[in-house]
Every structure is written in structure tokens, then in C-alpha cells.
Scaffold this active site. Structure first.
Site, mmCIF file in Angstrom:
data_model
loop_
_atom_site.group_PDB
_atom_site.id
_atom_site.type_symbol
_atom_site.label_atom_id
_atom_site.label_comp_id
_atom_site.label_asym_id
_atom_site.label_seq_id
_atom_site.Cartn_x
_atom_site.Cartn_y
_atom_site.Cartn_z
ATOM 1 C CB CYS A 2 -14.587 -2.687 -66.009
ATOM 2 S SG CYS A 2 -13.043 -2.616 -65.085
ATOM 3 N NE ARG A 27 -20.463 -2.326 -64.955
ATOM 4 C CZ ARG A 27 -21.104 -2.970 -64.005
ATOM 5 N NH1 ARG A 27 -22.327 -2.641 -63.704
ATOM 6 N NH2 ARG A 27 -20.518 -3.950 -63.352
ATOM 7 C CD1 TRP A 68 -13.302 3.718 -61.185
ATOM 8 C CD2 TRP A 68 -12.937 1.887 -59.955
ATOM 9 N NE1 TRP A 68 -13.093 4.106 -59.895
ATOM 10 C CE2 TRP A 68 -12.873 3.025 -59.116
ATOM 11 C CE3 TRP A 68 -12.740 0.622 -59.394
ATOM 12 C CZ2 TRP A 68 -12.624 2.926 -57.756
ATOM 13 C CZ3 TRP A 68 -12.486 0.531 -58.043
ATOM 14 C CH2 TRP A 68 -12.436 1.665 -57.233
ATOM 15 C CG ASN A 94 -16.844 -5.943 -64.338
ATOM 16 O OD1 ASN A 94 -16.146 -5.297 -63.555
ATOM 17 N ND2 ASN A 94 -18.140 -6.120 -64.162
ATOM 18 N N GLY A 95 -14.039 -7.443 -63.031
ATOM 19 C CA GLY A 95 -13.931 -8.220 -61.799
ATOM 20 C C GLY A 95 -12.488 -8.279 -61.353
ATOM 21 C CD GLU A 463 -27.604 10.486 -49.867
ATOM 22 O OE1 GLU A 463 -26.774 9.881 -49.187
ATOM 23 O OE2 GLU A 463 -27.664 10.384 -51.106
ATOM 24 C CE LYS A 467 -25.363 11.709 -53.521
ATOM 25 N NZ LYS A 467 -25.994 10.501 -53.100
ATOM 26 C CD GLU A 470 -21.269 10.690 -54.821
ATOM 27 O OE1 GLU A 470 -22.309 11.048 -54.230
ATOM 28 O OE2 GLU A 470 -21.145 9.550 -55.299
ATOM 29 C CG HIS A 486 -21.081 17.383 -27.213
ATOM 30 N ND1 HIS A 486 -20.999 17.555 -25.850
ATOM 31 C CD2 HIS A 486 -22.405 17.337 -27.504
ATOM 32 C CE1 HIS A 486 -22.225 17.595 -25.334
ATOM 33 N NE2 HIS A 486 -23.093 17.462 -26.324
ATOM 34 C CE LYS A 583 -25.450 4.686 -60.155
ATOM 35 N NZ LYS A 583 -25.876 5.778 -59.265
HETATM 36 O O1 M6R Z 1 -24.471 0.240 -55.357
HETATM 37 P P1 M6R Z 1 -24.436 0.546 -53.897
HETATM 38 O O2 M6R Z 1 -25.695 1.141 -53.420
HETATM 39 O O3 M6R Z 1 -24.026 -0.613 -53.062
HETATM 40 O O4 M6R Z 1 -23.301 1.651 -53.752
HETATM 41 C C1 M6R Z 1 -22.857 2.066 -52.502
HETATM 42 C C2 M6R Z 1 -22.037 3.326 -52.600
HETATM 43 O O5 M6R Z 1 -20.874 3.102 -53.339
HETATM 44 C C3 M6R Z 1 -22.828 4.462 -53.260
HETATM 45 O O6 M6R Z 1 -24.013 4.714 -52.587
HETATM 46 C C4 M6R Z 1 -21.993 5.761 -53.299
HETATM 47 O O7 M6R Z 1 -21.826 6.247 -52.016
HETATM 48 C C5 M6R Z 1 -22.732 6.746 -54.194
HETATM 49 N N1 M6R Z 1 -21.873 7.171 -55.239
HETATM 50 C C6 M6R Z 1 -23.239 7.923 -53.475
HETATM 51 O O8 M6R Z 1 -23.867 8.826 -54.309
#
Ligand code: M6R
Length: 588
Positions: A2, A27, A68, A94-95, A463, A467, A470, A486, A583
Site C-alpha cells: 500500500c 502501490r 492493495w 503498509n505491510g 518480456e 507486457k 499485463e 514440440h 507496482k
Molecule cells: O519490483 P520488482 O522488480 O521486484 O517487481 C517484480 C514484478 O512484480 C514486476 O516486474 C511485475 O512483473 C511488473 N508489473 C511487470 O511489468
């Protein structure tokens, strides 16, 4: 995970809190709330985005939260702040409070009534009890935090006092010193329009913030001297600067992210290694960066590199040798990565973290830290931090190679030249945006997209697929192109989009054959390539600038990022805040 913020000063706290929370929404954005207090504590909180808060609360001290959800549904009831039974205090957290169940049971048995299902709420009830004993807010705060287990950044206010108490343990908390006003928040951009003079709190530190004073203590209440320093981020750096989305802005900031990262790395003399083996550990995009690091280090140094998902690494039994263990996390707060780092360290592995956030939690869990200098990244989809991570991994490999005499001076300086040309390479790749935007029209109504690449282009495919799913919510999968036949080839039929990343390297001819294979099954092939010859094989081609094998993944990455961005945009998706994601992922 959060975002929290606190303000104490002459302005209306509600305005500052809401503005700051908007910058912390990356966050988490399940719910938001503020509490403002002077003679009484007033509260506004609700499910949904920060922008839903009206902020019509009067008062000069306050705290805020953007959530979150972890414990309890993302609804109004479970929104922070919490004010307990008496309404004398308000807290944001937060935590995760790991021992909240036992604490809650005890509090219930003593007559406390809870208004939420969260772990966080226990804290305000403990605070009420402790305050009854001494009548002193500060003392009650210390006594209360000593009862907690888990990870927490907490801010609390008390009715009738212009003061914020805060604690940090395994979740970030930064204090900002203004002129007659002071701030605390989970991240610097939250208060950057007001001050750039900051102190990063360490685990176990408590802060006591008033209008014109800030005091720090350890958890026993002993005063701690902390240095404030200036950050050179402009407030604009955390804004969209005219771009439609943060993600697009951040994609276009990549030349600068590389430039800054290179600049800070090159000014540091790494004497590191030699290591017979390297493990790289991360999650999501950071894992994919690790994969590119593996291809680079294995190719240039011949050192075996294994890449692990942090969540799986933790299940790994101890192995005979202790490899150099590199943890990648842009936020520095990812719970799985931090836990993996602690495990590796406890097993005696040399540990190093690559992170974009100075003073983030991972930095306390490893021996060495490399900071990427990508600047604040707000879009949930990582872009410029990925490019900066890969840059840092390349440099790490080069430094290990150099200090262990595994790279000749000539090779090393050739690689350095390649690194220095990267910002220009990315700028050239960004020039294809128009073309990428028009090709995205072919993808916007797809149910499933396949990404294929070989060698260095396999991690780029991974990647690209991450993306795409996501932010556009289209199912996307990446395969090493040689793996298609395969199994996955069975999924290719008329019109299935296949993104093929083709570089003029040792994989070139085989990639052309793989394109033939999918074309023969009716796929629509979109190639990302500099080679005109590829036009004879693919249905569409996106031009990328010419680059050496080792550096072409940087340019190809830009294309897959923009492809995902424009596809999501055409589909009208919430690009900067994709559903169900946040995030930084501080739960395991
Ligand atoms: O903060 P981090 O790099 O440890 O985060 C890891 C993943 O949660 C992060 O890369 C996530 O996959 C992204 N939203 C991808 O765009």
C-alpha cells in the site's frame, strides 16, 4: 502493499494527502482514505481510486493511505485509516502484521470492537490500550510497536496533538523536511512538490514529526541521528509530462534511464569476483531482465548462470556450492525476492541486489547493492526499470570479467563503446512508434498472441508477452522459436498472431525457418527485424535499428513494449493501473 503518507504543517492537510496519495497509487488502488486531526479526528475513506475522495476535511495534521488488499476484501470497511473504539487515534499501515490473529483475539477478549477484517486495525486498538496506561502518545506508540511481528510502515496521529508518529520495518518509509512543514511517505514523489530534502528510515527506526521538528529513535526510544539529503528528482519527473500515460512517458525516458544508469555505474569501480557460478533471482519483469543477463554473461565470460523465480528459489534445498547470487527488483520491496536474498545470505552465498529504489528493503538484506538510475517509475508495467536492470547486469558481467581477467582490454573497451551507444540505439528504435501503433490494430482483437525468438531474443519475447498480457489482457505466450514444434505449434491456426524477433546473428536462418513453419499453419507473422529480407517471410515487419548481437535486445525490447502499449490503448485498457496488479508486491 500500500502507500502511506503523513503531513504536519500550516496547509490544509487533506489537500496535501490526496495529492500525495495520487502519486502513490502505483502501490495499490483498491481503496483510499485520509484522517485529519486537530481537536478531533475526521475521516474520509472509500473503496476505489484516490480521486473519489472529496477531501473536505479541515486540519493541519493528517495521514493517508492507498490500499492493495491483502487481509479483507477491497471495500469501504477495510479501507484505512482506522480509528479504533475511542476515535482518539488514527493509523495507516503498509505491510503485514503476522501476529495479528493472536493480538486481535486478546483485544476482543478485553472488549475491543473491530470495524474491519484487516490485520492493520489491531494496531489502533493496542495504541488505545497503551495510551490509557501512560497518557503519552509517544510512549504509547513505542509500547504498541514492540508488540508487532511482521513487516510494517505505520503512521499514527492523536486527537489534539499536531504530531505524527511513524515506524518502519521491512516496508519503506521516507521522511521529508520542509520549511515549517514536514512529511512522511512510502515513496519520495508523494511529497516532492514541497520538499526534496529527505531521510530514508532504516528498519526498526521510529520518527516523531511535528511542524518544525523531526526526531528519530530506535525501537527502544534512544534518539538516532539521521542525515537528510537532497534528491535531484524534479516534481515533474513524477508527472506525465504531456504523455497520455505514465507507461508511454517511461518508455520514452529509456535513453535517459540508460544514460543515467551508465553514468552512475561507470563512476564506480567494481572489484568483484571471480565467481565460478552465478545465480540470478527475481520476479516478473525482473526475472526476464535476469534471463538477458544470463545470455550476456554466459556468452561473454563463459560463466554458468542460472536464473530463478524468487518464489521457487525459496523452495530450493541448499546446494553444494554457493554461487554469487544477484537479486533483481526495481522496487526493492518484492517480498519473495527479499526472502530469497535472506535465504541465500544465511547459506553463505555472496549477495548483490540490483534495485531502482535507494534505501528500499532489499538493500538491508544483501552485501552489495547496484542502484539503477531510471528515476521514479509510476506505470505498473515495468519498462525503463527493465532496460536499466539489463544495463546494470551487462555492466556487472563486464566488471566481473575485467577484474577476473576473463575479458581482454580490447573486448572490454568494445563492450563499453556498445554500452555508450545504447541511448542513441533506443532513440532510433523509438522512431518506429507510428508503425508499431498501426501494426497494433492487427492485434487488438486477438484472443491469443505468440512471441518467438532465439538466444538473446527469447528473453525479449518473454518480456513482450508479459507486457502484452499485463496491460491489454490478451493471452500471450513466449517460446524459444525452436520449441514450437514440440507442442505449441498445435495452437497455431488461421490468423493467429505470431511476433517473431529476428536478428542477423547465429539464429537468423533458423528463425526464418520457424517463421515458415507458423506461416504454413496460417499464422499472421509480425517480424521485428532490421533485415529487409525478412519481408519475404513475414506478413508485416517492424524496422529496428541495426545493432550488434549483444545490444540488439535493447532495441527489440522497445518495440515489444510499444506494441503492448498501443494494443492496450486501442482496447481502452487502464494502462497505468492494470486490473488485479500493483507496482510492488510485498506479499508472498
Ligand atoms: O519490483 P520488482 O522488480 O521486484 O517487481 C517484480 C514484478 O512484480 C514486476 O516486474 C511485475 O512483473 C511488473 N508489473 C511487470 O511489468
Amino acid at each position: 502493499m500500500c502507500g502511506i503518507i503523513g503531513y504536519c504543517g500550516p496547509r490544509q492537510a487533506a489537500d496535501i494527502l490526496i495529492e500525495g496519495l495520487k502519486r502513490l497509487e502505483y502501490r495499490g488502488y483498491d481503496s483510499a482514505g485520509i484522517a485529519v486531526g486537530n481537536h478531533e479526528i475526521k475521516l474520509e475513506k472509500r473503496q476505489g481510486y484516490v480521486s473519489l475522495l472529496r477531501g473536505k476535511l479541515e486540519g493541519n495534521v493528517g495521514i493517508g493511505h492507498t490500499r492493495w488488499a491483502t487481509h479483507g476484501a477491497p471495500d469501504d470497511r477495510n479501507s484505512h485509516p482506522f480509528t479504533g473504539c475511542s476515535g482518539e487515534f488514527a493509523i495507516v499501515h503498509n505491510g503485514i502484521m503476522e501476529n495479528y490473529k493472536e493480538l486481535k483475539q486478546e483485544l476482543l477478549s478485553r472488549g475491543h470492537r473491530f470495524s474491519s477484517d484487516t490485520d492493520s486495525e489491531v494496531f489502533v486498538h493496542i495504541l488505545e490500550e497503551e495510551y490509557e496506561k501512560t497518557g503519552d502518545f509517544r510512549e504509547a506508540f513505542f509500547d504498541s510497536v514492540s508488540k508487532l511481528e511482521g513487516s510494517f510502515a505505520i503512521l499514527a496521529i492523536h486527537r489534539g496533538e499536531e504530531k505524527i508518529m511513524g515506524i518502519k520495518k521491512d516496508s519503506p518509509l521516507i521522511v521529508g523536511k520542509g520549511n515549517g512543514e514536514n512529511f512522511a511517505a512510502s515513496d519520495i514523489p508523494a511529497f516532492l512538490p514541497y520538499t526534496s530534502e529527505i531521510a530514508i528510515m532504516k528498519d526498526g527506526e521510529v520518527c516523531e514529526i511535528e511542524r518544525s521538528s523531526i526526531r528519530f529513535y530506535d525501537m527502544r526510544g534512544t534518539p538516532v541521528e539521521k542525515k537528510f539529503r537532497f534528491v535531484d528528482w524534479s516534481p515533474d519527473a513524477a508527472e506525465k509530462a504531456g504523455y497520455e500515460h505514465f507507461m508511454l512517458k517511461e518508455i520514452f525516458e529509456q535513453p535517459m534511464a540508460i544514460e543515467n544508469t551508465i553514468h552512475s555505474l561507470f563512476s564506480r569501480d567494481f572489484q568483484i569476483g571471480p565467481y565460478p557460478k552465478i545465480d540470478i533471482i527475481g520476479c516478473g519483469t525482473s526475472y526476464n531482465a535476469g534471463m538477458l543477463g544470463k545470455y550476456f554473461i554466459e556468452k561473454t565470460l563463459g560463466i554458468p548462470v542460472q536464473v530463478h523465480y524468487a518464489s521457487e528459489y525459496r523452495l530450493r534445498p541448499p546446494i553444494r556450492e554457493n554461487p554469487m547470487s544477484v537479486f533483481i527488483t526495481q522496487s526493492g520491496e518484492t517480498a519473495d525476492t527479499i526472502a530469497a536474498a535472506k535465504l541465500a545470505r544465511s547459506r553463505g552465498c555472496p549477495t548483490l541486489a540490483i534495485t531502482n529504489v535507494i534505501g528500499s528493503s532489499i538493500t538491508n538484506s544483501v552485501e552489495h547493492v547496484i542502484h539503477t538510475s531510471a528515476g521514479p517509475e509510476v506505470g505498473v508495467a515495468a519498462t525503463k526499470t527493465f532496460i536499466a536492470q539489463v544495463t546494470a547486469l551487462y555492466y556487472l558481467g563486464m566488471s566481473v570479467g575485467r577484474s577476473a581477467s576473463m575479458l581482454s582490454e580490447k573486448t572490454y573497451s568494445g563492450l563499453m563503446d556498445g554500452m555508450r551507444r545504447l541511448p542513441r540505439l533506443i532513440e532510433a528504435a523509438l522512431e518506429s512508434e507510428q508503425r508499431i501503433s498501426s501494426v497494433s490494430r492487427l492485434l487488438k482483437d486477438s484472443n491469443s498472441i505468440f512471441y518467438i525468438g532465439r538466444g538473446f531474443n527469447y528473453p525479449v519475447s518473454m518480456e513482450g508477452a508479459l507486457k502484452m498480457k499485463e496491460i491489454s489482457y490478451i493471452h500471450a505466450e513466449a517460446y524459444p522459436a525452436g520449441e514450437l514444434k514440440h507442442g505449441p505449434l498445435a495452437l497455431i491456426s488461421g490468423g493467429t498472431p505470431v511476433i517473431a524477433i529476428v536478428s542477423r546473428d547465429e539464429t537468423y536462418d533458423k528463425m526464418l525457418s520457424n517463421i515458415r513453419e507458423v506461416s504454413a499453419r496460417g499464422a499472421t507473422v509480425i517480424a521485428i527485424s532490421h533485415e529487409e529480407e525478412v519481408d519475404d517471410y513475414a506478413d508485416y515487419r517492424i524496422e529496428v535499428p541495426e545493432a550488434d548481437d549483444l545490444f540488439s535486445p535493447f532495441a527489440n525490447t522497445v518495440v515489444v513494449q510499444l506494441l503492448a502499449y498501443h494494443t492496450a490503448r486501442l482496447r481502452g485498457c487502464e494502462i497505468d493501473k492494470p486490473r488485479n496488479l500493483a507496482k510492488s508486491v510485498t506479499v508472498e
